[in-house]
Design an enzyme around this catalytic site. Sequence first.
Site, PDB file in Angstrom:
ATOM      1  N   CYS A 120     105.462  68.386  -3.184  1.00  0.00           N
ATOM      2  CA  CYS A 120     105.527  68.273  -4.635  1.00  0.00           C
ATOM      3  C   CYS A 120     105.337  69.655  -5.258  1.00  0.00           C
ATOM      4  CB  CYS A 120     104.446  67.315  -5.133  1.00  0.00           C
ATOM      5  SG  CYS A 120     104.352  67.191  -6.936  1.00  0.00           S
TER       6      CYS A 120
ATOM      7  N   CYS B 186     101.702  69.546  -7.242  1.00  0.00           N
ATOM      8  CA  CYS B 186     100.388  69.431  -6.592  1.00  0.00           C
ATOM      9  C   CYS B 186     100.393  69.794  -5.108  1.00  0.00           C
ATOM     10  CB  CYS B 186      99.820  68.025  -6.782  1.00  0.00           C
ATOM     11  SG  CYS B 186     100.650  66.749  -5.788  1.00  0.00           S
TER      12      CYS B 186
ATOM     13  N   UNK C 268     117.320  60.536  -3.666  1.00  0.00           N
ATOM     14  CA  UNK C 268     117.943  61.668  -4.361  1.00  0.00           C
ATOM     15  C   UNK C 268     116.849  62.311  -5.204  1.00  0.00           C
TER      16      UNK C 268
END
Length: 110
Positions: free
Chosen positions: A23, A26, A93
């Site tokens: 991510c 984070c 996606u």
Amino acid sequence: MSFCSFSGGEIYKDHFESGMYVCAQCGYELFSSRSKYEHSSPWPAFTETIHEDSVSKQEERWGAYKVRCGKCGNGLGHEFVNDGPKHGLSRFUIFSSSLKFIPKVKNEQQ
């Protein structure tokens, strides 16, 4: 307004180095490069997450889910169930802007 938009600049669309996608907000582990595959959509495509809780899902319509980071809630893209490269696999996606790539480090023997 659609959750999914395309503004170009999908830097990970044709990126196939060994490593892990985390991510961008984070750093939580989301996808392995082993689950990435070529697809005609403009976004990077993956078949599965690293952890069961890597993403949270919100059903948008039958067979399509909005996906967010399972840790911080960052919007990632969509999962399309049974639309992967092989029967029974999903197609995730994911927006490149929601990802950070961590290359696999080759272990050096001492």
